[in-house]
Scaffold this motif. Structure first.
Motif, short mmCIF file in Angstrom:
data_model
loop_
_atom_site.label_atom_id
_atom_site.label_comp_id
_atom_site.label_asym_id
_atom_site.label_seq_id
_atom_site.Cartn_x
_atom_site.Cartn_y
_atom_site.Cartn_z
N ALA A 69 0.86 -1.02 0.07
CA ALA A 69 -0.14 0.03 0.05
C ALA A 69 0.85 1.04 -0.07
O ALA A 69 1.67 1.24 0.78
N ILE A 70 0.54 2.25 -0.84
CA ILE A 70 1.35 3.53 -1.09
C ILE A 70 0.31 4.42 -0.56
O ILE A 70 -0.79 4.61 -0.94
N VAL A 73 -1.78 10.17 2.68
CA VAL A 73 -2.86 10.91 3.39
C VAL A 73 -2.30 12.02 4.09
O VAL A 73 -1.33 12.07 4.53
N PRO A 74 -3.36 12.83 4.69
CA PRO A 74 -2.94 13.94 5.44
C PRO A 74 -2.23 13.41 6.82
O PRO A 74 -2.68 12.18 7.37
N HIS A 75 -1.27 13.94 7.34
CA HIS A 75 -0.50 13.35 8.52
C HIS A 75 -1.44 12.95 9.61
O HIS A 75 -1.19 11.95 10.20
N LYS A 94 5.06 4.90 2.63
CA LYS A 94 4.26 6.19 3.02
C LYS A 94 5.23 7.45 2.76
O LYS A 94 6.24 7.40 2.72
N GLU A 95 4.46 8.57 2.61
CA GLU A 95 5.29 9.89 2.43
C GLU A 95 5.75 10.07 3.94
O GLU A 95 5.08 9.83 4.86
N VAL A 119 8.04 -1.02 6.70
CA VAL A 119 7.55 0.41 6.33
C VAL A 119 8.71 1.18 5.78
O VAL A 119 9.46 1.24 6.36
N SER A 120 8.30 1.65 4.80
CA SER A 120 9.15 2.60 4.00
C SER A 120 8.63 3.93 3.82
O SER A 120 7.46 3.74 3.89
N TYR A 121 9.50 5.01 3.83
CA TYR A 121 9.00 6.33 3.68
C TYR A 121 9.84 7.16 2.62
O TYR A 121 10.89 6.96 2.55
#
Length: 122
Positions: A69-70, A73-75, A94-95, A119-121
């Motif tokens: 899942a990429i 969304v808002p923080h 995630k960003e 989890v990568s960002y």
């Protein structure tokens, strides 16, 4: 090599212009579906790229097999979505930032460790 079944959660302008076209061409990932609370926007993108779409994350996770899942969304919405994805053993990209504060960062690290997922960002 089997491609990762990938979903994009939340469709920001950057995703529409660059990332979704790149994912469609990617050798390692298959854009499986998209999800956004804006029904009109997600339907429009779906029709443009012939992608299955959802406005509800729970429904998406029940209906589709997802490996990655990429999340963009808002923080303030990250933690509950990451928690849900982690509980289903879905890899997450995630960003930045990782979290809104140190307490949330520790909780995210515990979630991914407990569920043994990366989890990568960006």
């Amino acid at each position: 090599m089997q491609k990762l079944k990938t979903c994009v959660i939340w469709l920001w302008k950057q995703w529409l212009e660059y990332h979704i076209p790149a994912l469609i061409e990617c050798d390692y990932a298959e854009l499986n579906c998209i999800c956004d609370i804006d029904g009109e926007k997600v339907k429009e993108v779906s029709e443009k790229y012939w992608i299955i779409w959802f406005t509800n994350i729970d429904q998406m996770l029940n209906d589709r097999k997802i490996d990655l899942a990429i999340v963009s969304v808002p923080h303030s919405d990250y933690f509950k979505i990451i928690s849900l994805l982690a509980s289903k053993w879905i890899n997450i990209l995630k960003e930045k930032p990782l979290a809104m504060d140190m307490i949330e960062a520790v909780k995210i690290c515990e979630l991914v460790k407990d569920n043994n997922i990366p989890v990568s960002y960006t």
